[in-house]
Enzyme design. Structure first.
Site, PDB file in Angstrom:
ATOM      1  CE1 TYR A 153      -2.585   3.240   2.291  1.00 23.52           C
ATOM      2  CE2 TYR A 153      -3.680   2.520   0.310  1.00 23.52           C
ATOM      3  CZ  TYR A 153      -3.443   3.270   1.325  1.00 23.52           C
ATOM      4  OH  TYR A 153      -4.191   4.388   1.422  1.00 23.52           O
ATOM      5  CG  ASP A 198       5.809   3.845   0.912  1.00 20.03           C
ATOM      6  OD1 ASP A 198       4.637   3.431   0.174  1.00 20.03           O
ATOM      7  OD2 ASP A 198       5.914   4.776   1.655  1.00 20.03           O
ATOM      8  CE  LYS A 258       1.633   5.616   7.770  1.00 21.62           C
ATOM      9  NZ  LYS A 258       0.213   5.400   8.492  1.00 21.62           N
TER      10      LYS A 258
HETATM   11  P1  KE4 Z   1      -1.182   8.580   4.054  1.00 22.96           P
HETATM   12  O1  KE4 Z   1      -1.562   9.193   2.758  1.00 22.96           O
HETATM   13  O2  KE4 Z   1      -2.242   7.836   4.678  1.00 22.96           O
HETATM   14  O3  KE4 Z   1      -0.328   9.659   5.191  1.00 22.96           O
HETATM   15  O4  KE4 Z   1      -0.061   7.543   3.783  1.00 22.96           O
HETATM   16  C1  KE4 Z   1      -0.138   6.629   2.679  1.00 22.96           C
HETATM   17  C2  KE4 Z   1       0.631   5.637   3.153  1.00 22.96           C
HETATM   18  C3  KE4 Z   1       1.775   5.363   2.141  1.00 22.96           C
HETATM   19  N1  KE4 Z   1       2.631   4.385   2.257  1.00 22.96           N
HETATM   20  C4  KE4 Z   1       2.625   3.531   3.190  1.00 22.96           C
HETATM   21  C5  KE4 Z   1       3.585   2.373   3.355  1.00 22.96           C
HETATM   22  C6  KE4 Z   1       1.584   3.519   4.279  1.00 22.96           C
HETATM   23  O5  KE4 Z   1       1.419   2.695   5.361  1.00 22.96           O
HETATM   24  C7  KE4 Z   1       0.826   4.529   4.004  1.00 22.96           C
HETATM   25  C8  KE4 Z   1      -0.592   4.687   5.135  1.00 22.96           C
HETATM   26  N2  KE4 Z   1      -0.725   3.656   5.969  1.00 22.96           N
HETATM   27  C9  KE4 Z   1      -2.005   3.599   6.488  1.00 22.96           C
HETATM   28  C10 KE4 Z   1      -2.147   2.401   7.410  1.00 22.96           C
HETATM   29  N3  KE4 Z   1      -1.138   1.250   7.253  1.00 22.96           N
HETATM   30  C11 KE4 Z   1      -2.589   4.647   7.027  1.00 22.96           C
HETATM   31  C12 KE4 Z   1      -3.753   4.530   7.784  1.00 22.96           C
HETATM   32  C13 KE4 Z   1      -5.153   4.903   7.256  1.00 22.96           C
HETATM   33  O6  KE4 Z   1      -5.249   4.665   6.001  1.00 22.96           O
HETATM   34  O7  KE4 Z   1      -5.991   5.383   7.833  1.00 22.96           O
END
Ligand code: KE4
Length: 424
Positions: free
Chosen positions: A144, A239, A267
């Site tokens: 993801y 990533d 994060k």
């Molecule tokens: P954001 O757009 O949610 O800040 O980041 C996206 C993203 C990109 N790359 C990785 C490896 C990520 O894990 C994420 C977002 N992680 C999820 C949970 N594993 C966020 C939680 C959510 O979607 O509410």
């Protein structure tokens, strides 16, 4: 029995917010629960709207490595707010945070701040396509990288949680350039490169997968990706939105000694405020507008409050003992695994640094298909019983739990006591 405050708030939320939440995984649908609404948080603890004091193993999905409301971070944000919340012009803390990120990671010579991990990965992909003049991108099934269109082809995290194969709204033309391989499968990646000669702009990988639940790279996997990208002229993009500043102060790339061409962050570098970033070799980053011709922009990029939170967070993490935290998590996970196995269920808990996932399966855990074979009924039962005991775990088998420097021995023991009372 009268409705709880969380239930009242959730009912209201569902009238005005899709699914009652601002991000799908928070809805707890995968474990058939309603979400708990949080009133405040401190250290490793959450206080729910109903006054329940819970031990938090979600950590806002990663940012809260220091724990919630860390004094230096809260003070920095408070002081920044008194200086105004957004300028629309550069400020010193943007320079300081960029310098700190570049100093922490040898592969990052320049970095651009954005407002989320999704923005970071979308921008990094556009840059890779601009730099190489190629269109295709390789990602891993179950990986993801945020909700950018190009990545929503068999994505992990929320989409895997809901088993949504791709998603409506993403044109077939967009994901046609997205090539998929199983995680840990170098032969599949090699075949994709050979079957698309000179067409792959970039390969995106979570160096430790956190969105299929936690999956570790097999020995040689990451170096193999580095070698294949170099051989085929594609950019290797780590990533590190989750792993950045979590696996070590130099992220996964520092831990595994691999130099990616670009890295995406999120994060932790925002300390809980909305920050994402992408960075890498100056030769690539200099192609980003206004220095170069690859366009990317953002009204609140480099926001002074977010920069202050990120700087305060990294200034503490820079001197934190990651190894000591990892040893404590190792001991906790070993005991948790022993307790659950003692209940006669198949369980494995892969873990690294301050991340772990509980899988109810004995099968080898290599890629997303292995994770999908794990017993989600047992997971749901485990999740619900732990939640009843005020242990706040990630509400999905496709997510990683996050431990913070604020978790005390008493917190670990309380979680283990809760696990001892679980019945299957
Ligand atoms: P954001 O757009 O949610 O800040 O980041 C996206 C993203 C990109 N790359 C990785 C490896 C990520 O894990 C994420 C977002 N992680 C999820 C949970 N594993 C966020 C939680 C959510 O979607 O509410």
């Amino acid at each position: 029995m009268s409705a709880t405050r969380s239930q009242e708030l959730f009912a209201r939320a569902c009238n005005v917010i899709p699914g009652g939440v601002n991000s799908p995984v928070r809805a707890c649908r995968n474990v058939h629960c309603d979400p708990l609404f949080i009133a405040s948080a401190q250290g490793a603890h959450l206080l729910t709207a109903d006054g329940r004091n819970m031990i938090d193993f979600v950590g806002s999905w990663g940012p809260m490595l220091l724990g919630h409301a860390y004094p230096e971070v809260t003070l920095a944000v408070r002081e920044a707010a008194l200086r105004g919340t957004s300028y629309g012009a550069p400020c010193e803390d943007e320079v300081r945070l960029a310098e700190e990120v570049c100093a922490a990671l040898p592969s990052v010579e320049m970095v651009r701040m954005v407002n989320s991990g999704t923005e970071a990965t979308m921008s990094a992909l556009r840059l890779a396509r601009g730099v190489t003049g190629r269109d295709k991108v390789i990602k891993f099934i179950g990986g993801y990288h945020g909700h950018g269109d190009a990545f929503l082809a068999s994505a992990g995290s929320g989409l895997a949680t809901f088993s949504i194969p791709g998603t409506p709204g993403v044109p077939e033309s967009t994901v046609r350039d997205t090539l998929l391989a199983p995680y840990n499968d170098l032969d599949s990646v090699r075949a994709l490169f050979e079957n698309n000669p000179g067409q792959v702009a970039a390969l995106f990988v979570e160096p430790v997968a956190g969105n299929m639940g936690l999956l570790l790279p097999q020995p040689g996997f990451l170096q193999g990706l580095r070698d294949l990208c170099t051989l085929h002229g594609a950019l290797l993009i780590f990533d590190e939105v989750i792993t950045g500043f979590r696996l070590s102060y130099a992220g996964a790339q520092g831990r595994f000694d691999i130099m990616p061409d670009l890295t995406t962050f999120g994060k932790i570098i925002g300390g809980g405020l909305p920050v994402g970033a992408y960075g890498g070799r100056a030769a690539f980053m200099e192609r980003i507008a206004p220095q170069g011709d690859v366009y990317q922009a953002g009204t609140l990029s480099g926001n002074p409050l977010a920069m202050a939170a990120g700087l305060a967070t990294l200034s503490v993490l820079r001197h934190s003992d990651y190894s000591a935290l990892e040893r404590r998590v190792d001991a906790f996970v070993a005991e948790l695994e022993s307790i659950l196995r003692g209940k006669g269920v198949p369980v494995q808990i892969p873990h690294i640094a301050s991340m772990f996932t509980v899988y109810f399966t004995d099968a080898p855990l290599r890629d997303f298909s292995c994770v999908q074979a794990a017993n989600t009924d047992l997971f749901e039962s485990f999740y619900k019983q732990m939640r009843e005991k005020n242990i706040f775990l990630a509400p999905s088998a496709f997510e990683a739990n996050m431990v913070s420097f604020a978790h005390s021995d008493e917190d670990f023991e309380a979680a283990l006591d809760a696990a001892r009372s679980v019945c299957f």
